[in-house]
Design a protein around this motif. Sequence first.
Motif, mmCIF file in Angstrom:
data_model
loop_
_atom_site.group_PDB
_atom_site.id
_atom_site.type_symbol
_atom_site.label_atom_id
_atom_site.label_comp_id
_atom_site.label_asym_id
_atom_site.label_seq_id
_atom_site.Cartn_x
_atom_site.Cartn_y
_atom_site.Cartn_z
ATOM 1 N N VAL A 89 0.835 -1.202 0.000
ATOM 2 C CA VAL A 89 0.000 0.000 0.000
ATOM 3 C C VAL A 89 0.871 1.254 0.000
ATOM 4 N N VAL A 90 1.927 1.250 0.830
ATOM 5 C CA VAL A 90 2.808 2.428 0.910
ATOM 6 C C VAL A 90 3.465 2.692 -0.430
ATOM 7 N N LEU A 91 4.010 1.665 -1.069
ATOM 8 C CA LEU A 91 4.688 1.863 -2.358
ATOM 9 C C LEU A 91 3.701 2.224 -3.453
ATOM 10 N N ALA A 92 2.481 1.684 -3.392
ATOM 11 C CA ALA A 92 1.469 2.063 -4.384
ATOM 12 C C ALA A 92 1.121 3.543 -4.253
ATOM 13 N N VAL A 93 0.956 4.000 -3.007
ATOM 14 C CA VAL A 93 0.647 5.414 -2.784
ATOM 15 C C VAL A 93 1.799 6.298 -3.226
ATOM 16 N N VAL A 94 3.043 5.882 -2.923
ATOM 17 C CA VAL A 94 4.215 6.670 -3.310
ATOM 18 C C VAL A 94 4.287 6.815 -4.828
ATOM 19 N N CYS A 95 4.188 5.697 -5.552
ATOM 20 C CA CYS A 95 4.280 5.750 -7.014
ATOM 21 C C CYS A 95 3.120 6.547 -7.610
ATOM 22 N N PHE A 96 1.928 6.340 -7.085
ATOM 23 C CA PHE A 96 0.768 7.066 -7.597
ATOM 24 C C PHE A 96 0.930 8.563 -7.368
ATOM 25 N N ALA A 97 1.340 8.943 -6.148
ATOM 26 C CA ALA A 97 1.487 10.361 -5.832
ATOM 27 C C ALA A 97 2.575 11.018 -6.667
ATOM 28 N N VAL A 98 3.689 10.330 -6.857
ATOM 29 C CA VAL A 98 4.779 10.906 -7.653
ATOM 30 C C VAL A 98 4.346 11.091 -9.100
ATOM 31 N N LEU A 99 3.644 10.115 -9.651
ATOM 32 C CA LEU A 99 3.254 10.203 -11.058
ATOM 33 C C LEU A 99 2.201 11.280 -11.303
ATOM 34 N N VAL A 100 1.199 11.399 -10.426
ATOM 35 C CA VAL A 100 0.135 12.378 -10.674
ATOM 36 C C VAL A 100 0.570 13.799 -10.326
ATOM 37 N N THR A 101 1.675 13.947 -9.610
ATOM 38 C CA THR A 101 2.174 15.297 -9.296
ATOM 39 C C THR A 101 3.436 15.603 -10.090
ATOM 40 N N THR A 102 4.509 14.927 -9.733
ATOM 41 C CA THR A 102 5.766 15.158 -10.439
ATOM 42 C C THR A 102 5.682 14.712 -11.891
ATOM 43 N N GLY A 103 4.973 13.620 -12.147
ATOM 44 C CA GLY A 103 4.826 13.155 -13.525
ATOM 45 C C GLY A 103 4.080 14.151 -14.382
ATOM 46 N N GLN A 104 3.037 14.755 -13.819
ATOM 47 C CA GLN A 104 2.305 15.780 -14.563
ATOM 48 C C GLN A 104 3.193 16.991 -14.830
ATOM 49 N N SER A 105 3.991 17.373 -13.823
ATOM 50 C CA SER A 105 4.916 18.491 -14.025
ATOM 51 C C SER A 105 5.942 18.168 -15.094
ATOM 52 N N ALA A 106 6.442 16.920 -15.096
ATOM 53 C CA ALA A 106 7.412 16.519 -16.106
ATOM 54 C C ALA A 106 6.810 16.561 -17.501
ATOM 55 N N ALA A 107 5.553 16.115 -17.622
ATOM 56 C CA ALA A 107 4.889 16.168 -18.922
ATOM 57 C C ALA A 107 4.670 17.610 -19.360
ATOM 58 N N SER A 108 4.284 18.470 -18.427
ATOM 59 C CA SER A 108 4.090 19.888 -18.753
ATOM 60 C C SER A 108 5.413 20.530 -19.153
ATOM 61 N N GLU A 109 6.470 20.203 -18.422
ATOM 62 C CA GLU A 109 7.781 20.751 -18.756
ATOM 63 C C GLU A 109 8.200 20.338 -20.159
ATOM 64 N N ALA A 110 7.967 19.065 -20.493
ATOM 65 C CA ALA A 110 8.344 18.582 -21.821
ATOM 66 C C ALA A 110 7.566 19.310 -22.912
ATOM 67 N N ARG A 111 6.251 19.566 -22.672
ATOM 68 C CA ARG A 111 5.451 20.273 -23.666
ATOM 69 C C ARG A 111 5.921 21.710 -23.830
#
Length: 378
Positions: A37-59
Motif C-alpha cells: 500500500v505504501v509503495l502504491a501510494v508513493v508511485c501514484f502520488a509521484v506520477l500524478v504530481t511530479t509526472g504531470q509536471s514533467a509532462a508539462s515541462e516537456a510540452r
Amino acid sequence: MSPARDTWSGIPRVRDLARDAVDGARAQRTTTLTLAVVLAVVCFAVLVTTGQSAASEARIVEQIDSAGTRLIALSDDGGKAGIQATAPHRLAGLSDTTWAFGLGEAVDVTNPALPDGRAASRAVVGDLPADLAIVQGRPPRPGEAIAGTGVTAVLHLGPGLGTIRPIGAPGEDPVAVVGAFEATGPLAHLNDVILIAAAPEDAETLRYVYVMADDVAVIDRLEAVLRTSTPALDPSALTVETPAGAIALRDVIAGRLGAASRQLMAVVMGVGAAIIAVTMASATASRRRDFGRRRALGATRSALVATTLAQSSLGALAGIVVGTAAGVVTLAATTGSLPSWWFVAGVAGLALLLTVTTATPIATRAAHRDPLRILRVP
C-alpha cells in the motif's frame, strides 16, 4: 546435516531464498500488505504530481524549441563575405544539422499583368523546410517561384497564381509562381517574400543561410563549426546569430519546473521511506526469535539479510506495479498527456531502491543480534 542447516549454511541458493521469501511474505501478510500500500501510494502520488509536471515541462520546452531555439542564421550584412551557393548543401550534410537553405539578394518584382503592386523576391537554394508549408499549388522547381501568403494579394496572385518579373529588368522573361507558402516560427518574416528556386550552379552568392540544429545542446558546437566550415570568400565577414535569448528562457523555465518537481518528489519519497522504516522495524522485531533460531541452526547473517530484503521487495513490487498503473491511467484520463516512458520506469525503479535502501540497515541490525540472548528463556 539437518535440512535447515543445509539450506542456510553459507550463501543460500536462489531457489531456496525465493521460496523462503515467499513463505515469509505469506506469513507476515500485514507487513507485506502495508509495504504494498505504501509503495502504491508513493508511485501514484509521484506520477500524478511530479509526472504531470514533467509532462508539462516537456510540452513547454518542445514549444519553445519549435519557436526557434535551434535555428542559426548566417548573414552577409556588408556584402563582403561572399557566401557560396554550395553552402546550404554542404551545411545540411553536417552531423548536427536537420536542414539548411540559403537566400540570395533581394530583388523587387511585380506582376506584369497587374503591375501596380510590388514585393521583394530572393533566390532560394536548398530544400525548403517544413516550417515553410505549401498551402497552395506545389513546391517550385529551379526557375519557378512560390509566394508568401503575405504578398499573394499585393501581387494579385489568384487561385491559379501567375507570374512575376523584376521591376528593374522589364525585358527579362517572367517567372512562373506555382505555389504559395506560409512560414511559421522564426521564419515568419518570409511570408512577405517571393522565393525563386535556383540550382547551386545557377545561383550567385547568398546573403543569408539558415541552419536548423538537431538539438539545443549542440548549438555552441555547431556555431563554431559554421564559422569555419561555411564556403565563403571571406568567412571572417560572416555574421552568425544564435537564439541565445530563447535558449536562456528555455533553460530557466526547465530549471524552475524541474526544481519544483524534484522537491515535491523528495517530500513524497521521504514520507514513504519513514513509513517503510517503521514497518520493517516492527516486522523484524516480531521475528527476532525466528532470526535467533535460524542463526542457531547455522544460517549466516548475509542469508538472513538477503531473505528479509527479498521478502520486503515482494510486497514493494506488488505496490509499485499497482501504483504505477493507477498513476498512468489517472494522468491519461485527466490530462490527456503522459510523461516519458523512462520517467515512469525511473519512478518505479527509485521506489524499489527506496525500499531496499531503507530496509537494509534494519535487516542488518536484526541479523547481527546474539542468537543466544534472543533464545534465552528467563
